[in-house]
Design a protein around this motif. Structure first.
Motif, PDB file in Angstrom:
ATOM      1  N   ASN A  32      -3.750   3.748 -10.705  1.00  0.00           N
ATOM      2  CA  ASN A  32      -4.974   3.081 -10.264  1.00  0.00           C
ATOM      3  C   ASN A  32      -6.100   4.091 -10.081  1.00  0.00           C
ATOM      4  N   PHE A  33      -5.783   5.187  -9.415  1.00  0.00           N
ATOM      5  CA  PHE A  33      -6.791   6.227  -9.161  1.00  0.00           C
ATOM      6  C   PHE A  33      -7.344   6.779 -10.469  1.00  0.00           C
ATOM      7  N   ALA A  34      -6.453   7.081 -11.409  1.00  0.00           N
ATOM      8  CA  ALA A  34      -6.888   7.645 -12.687  1.00  0.00           C
ATOM      9  C   ALA A  34      -7.688   6.646 -13.512  1.00  0.00           C
ATOM     10  N   SER A  35      -7.486   5.354 -13.228  1.00  0.00           N
ATOM     11  CA  SER A  35      -8.191   4.308 -13.975  1.00  0.00           C
ATOM     12  C   SER A  35      -9.411   3.781 -13.227  1.00  0.00           C
ATOM     13  N   ALA A  36      -9.752   4.446 -12.112  1.00  0.00           N
ATOM     14  CA  ALA A  36     -10.896   4.053 -11.278  1.00  0.00           C
ATOM     15  C   ALA A  36     -10.724   2.678 -10.651  1.00  0.00           C
ATOM     16  N   LEU A  37      -9.461   2.267 -10.453  1.00  0.00           N
ATOM     17  CA  LEU A  37      -9.185   1.049  -9.705  1.00  0.00           C
ATOM     18  C   LEU A  37      -9.092   1.398  -8.221  1.00  0.00           C
ATOM     19  N   PRO A  38      -9.648   0.586  -7.343  1.00  0.00           N
ATOM     20  CA  PRO A  38      -9.772   0.981  -5.931  1.00  0.00           C
ATOM     21  C   PRO A  38      -8.501   0.890  -5.097  1.00  0.00           C
ATOM     22  N   LEU A  39      -7.405   0.360  -5.649  1.00  0.00           N
ATOM     23  CA  LEU A  39      -6.180   0.214  -4.858  1.00  0.00           C
ATOM     24  C   LEU A  39      -5.371   1.505  -4.894  1.00  0.00           C
ATOM     25  N   THR A  40      -5.781   2.446  -4.090  1.00  0.00           N
ATOM     26  CA  THR A  40      -5.127   3.743  -3.994  1.00  0.00           C
ATOM     27  C   THR A  40      -5.315   4.266  -2.578  1.00  0.00           C
ATOM     28  N   CYS A  41      -4.449   5.173  -2.136  1.00  0.00           N
ATOM     29  CA  CYS A  41      -4.533   5.615  -0.752  1.00  0.00           C
ATOM     30  C   CYS A  41      -3.858   6.968  -0.550  1.00  0.00           C
ATOM     31  N   VAL A  42      -4.080   7.537   0.611  1.00  0.00           N
ATOM     32  CA  VAL A  42      -3.381   8.722   1.095  1.00  0.00           C
ATOM     33  C   VAL A  42      -2.363   8.252   2.131  1.00  0.00           C
ATOM     34  N   SER A  43      -1.133   8.731   2.030  1.00  0.00           N
ATOM     35  CA  SER A  43      -0.068   8.269   2.917  1.00  0.00           C
ATOM     36  C   SER A  43       0.570   9.448   3.634  1.00  0.00           C
ATOM     37  N   GLY A  59       3.040   6.402  11.040  1.00  0.00           N
ATOM     38  CA  GLY A  59       2.496   6.214   9.707  1.00  0.00           C
ATOM     39  C   GLY A  59       0.983   6.188   9.754  1.00  0.00           C
ATOM     40  N   VAL A  60       0.369   6.911   8.829  1.00  0.00           N
ATOM     41  CA  VAL A  60      -1.085   6.924   8.687  1.00  0.00           C
ATOM     42  C   VAL A  60      -1.397   6.703   7.211  1.00  0.00           C
ATOM     43  N   VAL A  61      -2.166   5.691   6.906  1.00  0.00           N
ATOM     44  CA  VAL A  61      -2.546   5.384   5.529  1.00  0.00           C
ATOM     45  C   VAL A  61      -4.051   5.176   5.479  1.00  0.00           C
ATOM     46  N   TYR A  62      -4.710   5.906   4.589  1.00  0.00           N
ATOM     47  CA  TYR A  62      -6.157   5.737   4.428  1.00  0.00           C
ATOM     48  C   TYR A  62      -6.467   5.331   3.002  1.00  0.00           C
ATOM     49  N   ALA A  63      -7.155   4.200   2.852  1.00  0.00           N
ATOM     50  CA  ALA A  63      -7.599   3.709   1.546  1.00  0.00           C
ATOM     51  C   ALA A  63      -9.095   3.970   1.442  1.00  0.00           C
ATOM     52  N   PRO A  64      -9.494   5.040   0.747  1.00  0.00           N
ATOM     53  CA  PRO A  64     -10.905   5.461   0.776  1.00  0.00           C
ATOM     54  C   PRO A  64     -11.872   4.471   0.141  1.00  0.00           C
ATOM     55  N   PHE A  65     -11.445   3.754  -0.885  1.00  0.00           N
ATOM     56  CA  PHE A  65     -12.370   2.869  -1.586  1.00  0.00           C
ATOM     57  C   PHE A  65     -12.666   1.601  -0.796  1.00  0.00           C
ATOM     58  N   THR A  66     -11.732   1.193   0.052  1.00  0.00           N
ATOM     59  CA  THR A  66     -11.965   0.029   0.909  1.00  0.00           C
ATOM     60  C   THR A  66     -12.283   0.433   2.345  1.00  0.00           C
ATOM     61  N   GLU A  67     -12.254   1.734   2.598  1.00  0.00           N
ATOM     62  CA  GLU A  67     -12.556   2.292   3.918  1.00  0.00           C
ATOM     63  C   GLU A  67     -11.700   1.656   5.011  1.00  0.00           C
ATOM     64  N   GLU A  68     -10.393   1.599   4.735  1.00  0.00           N
ATOM     65  CA  GLU A  68      -9.448   1.045   5.699  1.00  0.00           C
ATOM     66  C   GLU A  68      -8.455   2.116   6.125  1.00  0.00           C
TER      67      GLU A  68
END
Length: 227
Positions: free
Chosen positions: A30-41, A53-62
């Motif tokens: 997703n990240f390589a394809s510029a799709l926003p469903l990606t995160c840091v875990s 657990g800490v998860v940050y989704a930068p494109f949705t700012e969640e």
């Protein structure tokens, strides 16, 4: 970290040594394809159990956070599956115990043998022909899949019908978050009810209720060999 497996097998967790399990980019395609469903875990294990657990989704700012026994949160608001007591106005959807009324997410991963493809597509066929569902999705980020069950966006997530199962870094933070939100997590294959989820499992099913989890397992695996 995810990189630890690049040179060979994944080292086992030492129950006497607290361990960080980190995936810097979950949803790599997703990240390589510029799709926003990606995160840091980022997950933290004690005695082999995810306790933070800490998860940050930068494109949705969640930002999703959970600590064992302290609940799960998205951007500071409590998450409880079904929007029950303790869940702030966090847009949680109403959970259901019926597969026919659920949004179902499956992940196929990189399994591409004919046998694996047949098993994975058979699982989806079983759902559509047996009970039906509200919708079928494939998000492409296992960690976010679990967070979306915690927040009520998905009713159930499964993977591992064939050899497309996840790795510890796909499970750790998300399992802590979704269980603290009140959802259920087990291996898809085998009898694991009441057993703590194994981060080295080659399959997973996660649902907003035990009834939905068991129905999903029964329907998805119906006619599919577990070998």
């Amino acid at each position: 970290e995810e990189e630890a497996s690049s040179a060979g097998s994944i080292p086992p967790l030492n129950p006497n040594k607290p361990t960080w399990i980190i995936d810097p980019i979950d949803g790599t395609t997703n990240f390589a394809s510029a799709l926003p469903l990606t995160c840091v875990s980022i997950g933290y294990c004690v005695n082999g159990k995810p306790v933070m657990g800490v998860v940050y989704a930068p494109f949705t700012e969640e930002l999703y956070l959970a600590v064992d026994g302290q609940g799960a949160y998205r951007n500071g608001e409590r998450l409880v599956v079904g929007g029950g007591s303790g869940s702030s106005d966090n847009n949680n959807k109403t959970s259901t115990s019926l597969l026919s009324q659920s949004v179902v997410n499956a992940e196929f991963g990189y399994a591409r043998s004919e046998e694996s493809i047949n098993k994975m597509t058979q699982g989806m066929t079983n759902i559509l022909k047996t009970t039906g569902c509200l919708a079928l999705r494939m998000m492409g980020s296992g960690v976010l899949d679990l967070c979306y069950v915690a927040s009520g966006r998905l009713g159930v997530v499964y993977s591992g019908v064939a050899d497309e199962g996840w790795k510890p870094w796909d499970y750790c933070a998300g399992v802590c978050i979704v269980t603290e939100a009140g959802a259920k997590v087990e291996a898809l294959k085998g009898t694991t009810t009441g057993v703590p989820f194994d981060l080295y499992s080659d399959s997973i099913v996660c649902a907003t209720s035990q009834e939905l989890l068991e129905e999903t397992r029964r329907v998805v695996l119906g006619g599919v060999s577990e070998e």
